[in-house]
Motif scaffolding. Sequence first.
Motif, PDB file in Angstrom:
ATOM      1  N   SER A  49       0.839  -1.192   0.000  1.00 50.20           N
ATOM      2  CA  SER A  49       0.000   0.000   0.000  1.00 50.20           C
ATOM      3  C   SER A  49       0.875   1.243   0.000  1.00 50.20           C
ATOM      4  O   SER A  49       1.855   1.322   0.744  1.00 50.20           O
ATOM      5  N   LEU A  50       0.503   2.214  -0.820  1.00 53.52           N
ATOM      6  CA  LEU A  50       1.210   3.494  -0.894  1.00 53.52           C
ATOM      7  C   LEU A  50       0.435   4.613  -0.217  1.00 53.52           C
ATOM      8  O   LEU A  50       0.886   5.752  -0.191  1.00 53.52           O
ATOM      9  N   GLY A  51      -0.733   4.302   0.310  1.00 54.82           N
ATOM     10  CA  GLY A  51      -1.534   5.341   0.948  1.00 54.82           C
ATOM     11  C   GLY A  51      -2.045   6.347  -0.064  1.00 54.82           C
ATOM     12  O   GLY A  51      -2.425   5.998  -1.187  1.00 54.82           O
ATOM     13  N   ASP A  52      -2.032   7.608   0.306  1.00 51.30           N
ATOM     14  CA  ASP A  52      -2.559   8.681  -0.541  1.00 51.30           C
ATOM     15  C   ASP A  52      -1.471   9.198  -1.472  1.00 51.30           C
ATOM     16  O   ASP A  52      -0.481   9.778  -1.027  1.00 51.30           O
ATOM     17  N   THR A  53      -1.650   9.004  -2.778  1.00 50.50           N
ATOM     18  CA  THR A  53      -0.690   9.486  -3.773  1.00 50.50           C
ATOM     19  C   THR A  53      -1.246  10.649  -4.588  1.00 50.50           C
ATOM     20  O   THR A  53      -0.796  10.906  -5.704  1.00 50.50           O
ATOM     21  N   GLY A  54      -2.230  11.338  -4.037  1.00 48.07           N
ATOM     22  CA  GLY A  54      -2.838  12.453  -4.746  1.00 48.07           C
ATOM     23  C   GLY A  54      -2.034  13.736  -4.637  1.00 48.07           C
ATOM     24  O   GLY A  54      -0.829  13.720  -4.393  1.00 48.07           O
ATOM     25  N   PHE A  55      -2.715  14.881  -4.806  1.00 45.22           N
ATOM     26  CA  PHE A  55      -2.022  16.167  -4.740  1.00 45.22           C
ATOM     27  C   PHE A  55      -2.927  17.237  -4.145  1.00 45.22           C
ATOM     28  O   PHE A  55      -4.158  17.110  -4.101  1.00 45.22           O
ATOM     29  N   ASP A  56      -2.303  18.291  -3.645  1.00 44.10           N
ATOM     30  CA  ASP A  56      -2.997  19.486  -3.154  1.00 44.10           C
ATOM     31  C   ASP A  56      -2.710  20.635  -4.098  1.00 44.10           C
ATOM     32  O   ASP A  56      -1.583  20.798  -4.567  1.00 44.10           O
ATOM     33  N   TYR A  57      -3.731  21.446  -4.349  1.00 40.50           N
ATOM     34  CA  TYR A  57      -3.531  22.630  -5.156  1.00 40.50           C
ATOM     35  C   TYR A  57      -3.938  23.848  -4.350  1.00 40.50           C
ATOM     36  O   TYR A  57      -5.117  24.027  -4.043  1.00 40.50           O
ATOM     37  N   SER A  58      -2.925  24.646  -3.977  1.00 40.16           N
ATOM     38  CA  SER A  58      -3.163  25.807  -3.127  1.00 40.16           C
ATOM     39  C   SER A  58      -3.915  25.324  -1.883  1.00 40.16           C
ATOM     40  O   SER A  58      -3.621  24.279  -1.336  1.00 40.16           O
ATOM     41  N   SER A  59      -4.878  26.089  -1.423  1.00 43.28           N
ATOM     42  CA  SER A  59      -5.707  25.651  -0.290  1.00 43.28           C
ATOM     43  C   SER A  59      -7.130  25.399  -0.747  1.00 43.28           C
ATOM     44  O   SER A  59      -8.040  25.255   0.074  1.00 43.28           O
ATOM     45  N   ASP A  60      -7.317  25.283  -2.065  1.00 43.54           N
ATOM     46  CA  ASP A  60      -8.670  25.244  -2.623  1.00 43.54           C
ATOM     47  C   ASP A  60      -9.086  23.890  -3.167  1.00 43.54           C
ATOM     48  O   ASP A  60     -10.268  23.619  -3.316  1.00 43.54           O
ATOM     49  N   PHE A  61      -8.105  23.047  -3.500  1.00 39.19           N
ATOM     50  CA  PHE A  61      -8.441  21.860  -4.260  1.00 39.19           C
ATOM     51  C   PHE A  61      -7.549  20.713  -3.808  1.00 39.19           C
ATOM     52  O   PHE A  61      -6.341  20.858  -3.704  1.00 39.19           O
ATOM     53  N   GLU A  62      -8.176  19.558  -3.564  1.00 40.69           N
ATOM     54  CA  GLU A  62      -7.419  18.375  -3.154  1.00 40.69           C
ATOM     55  C   GLU A  62      -7.891  17.164  -3.942  1.00 40.69           C
ATOM     56  O   GLU A  62      -9.102  16.952  -4.107  1.00 40.69           O
ATOM     57  N   TYR A  63      -6.928  16.408  -4.442  1.00 40.99           N
ATOM     58  CA  TYR A  63      -7.233  15.159  -5.116  1.00 40.99           C
ATOM     59  C   TYR A  63      -6.678  14.029  -4.265  1.00 40.99           C
ATOM     60  O   TYR A  63      -5.467  13.839  -4.173  1.00 40.99           O
ATOM     61  N   LYS A  64      -7.564  13.278  -3.622  1.00 40.85           N
ATOM     62  CA  LYS A  64      -7.160  12.152  -2.787  1.00 40.85           C
ATOM     63  C   LYS A  64      -7.166  10.886  -3.641  1.00 40.85           C
ATOM     64  O   LYS A  64      -8.117  10.620  -4.364  1.00 40.85           O
ATOM     65  N   ARG A  65      -6.084  10.115  -3.531  1.00 44.36           N
ATOM     66  CA  ARG A  65      -5.980   8.908  -4.332  1.00 44.36           C
ATOM     67  C   ARG A  65      -5.340   7.810  -3.490  1.00 44.36           C
ATOM     68  O   ARG A  65      -4.123   7.782  -3.289  1.00 44.36           O
ATOM     69  N   GLU A  66      -6.154   6.907  -2.971  1.00 46.91           N
ATOM     70  CA  GLU A  66      -5.656   5.771  -2.206  1.00 46.91           C
ATOM     71  C   GLU A  66      -5.140   4.713  -3.176  1.00 46.91           C
ATOM     72  O   GLU A  66      -5.872   4.242  -4.050  1.00 46.91           O
TER      73      GLU A  66
END
Length: 209
Positions: A76-93
């Motif tokens: 398992s790699l956990g969350d491999t997503g990204f954050d964009y500024s403080s407005d947008f989050e892409y969570k990817r388990e």
Amino acid sequence: MFKVSRFLFVIFFVNFSSNLYAQGLYISAETGAYVHFNLLSSLDFGEDAEYKAGANTAINLGYAFGVFHLEAMSGSLGDTGFDYSSDFEYKRETSYMGIAARWKWRWFSFRFGALSVKAKGEVVDSSSSEREYLYDLDEGPKSYVGSLFSLGVQFPIAEKMNIYIESTGISWDQDDKELEYEEDGVSGSESLNDSQVLSILNFGFRYYF
């Protein structure tokens, strides 16, 4: 003092020799921190999107033919997503399963393998009412084909056990496409990764039955 040192050397030599020519079934467990390489383009507006760093955990079951090993992997790699500024989050388990061939000789080993990578994505949009995002990111569970390569060093600590440190790379193709945004008439876009590349430093142990 000399006798103690000689005794430790003999124990180490016996353990080392046993591990060097190990045969049969074995199991290993590893954990380590990774860095998700940032391959983003420059921005027209705002701050950089940042891919998340995280932790890898894996269990490997294999069979040793002397210096050659075959392994089945699950991790398992956990969350491999990204954050964009403080407005947008892409969570990817993200998790993976695969098979690998390992060449283990004395202190050193390397392996290469093929993976089935499973990622479950979710978009969390916390932007203000003035800022609008357009996106076409994968949501829900998806599967991808990936690859693994590692280079490591191991240290015998018992007749059938060693501990090891490995530098591991995992990659798979998953196009994160593009983020487009607009605020007060100012718009821009960010090109995201089309290839996911992680660099992992793993610590683990391997036990031969």
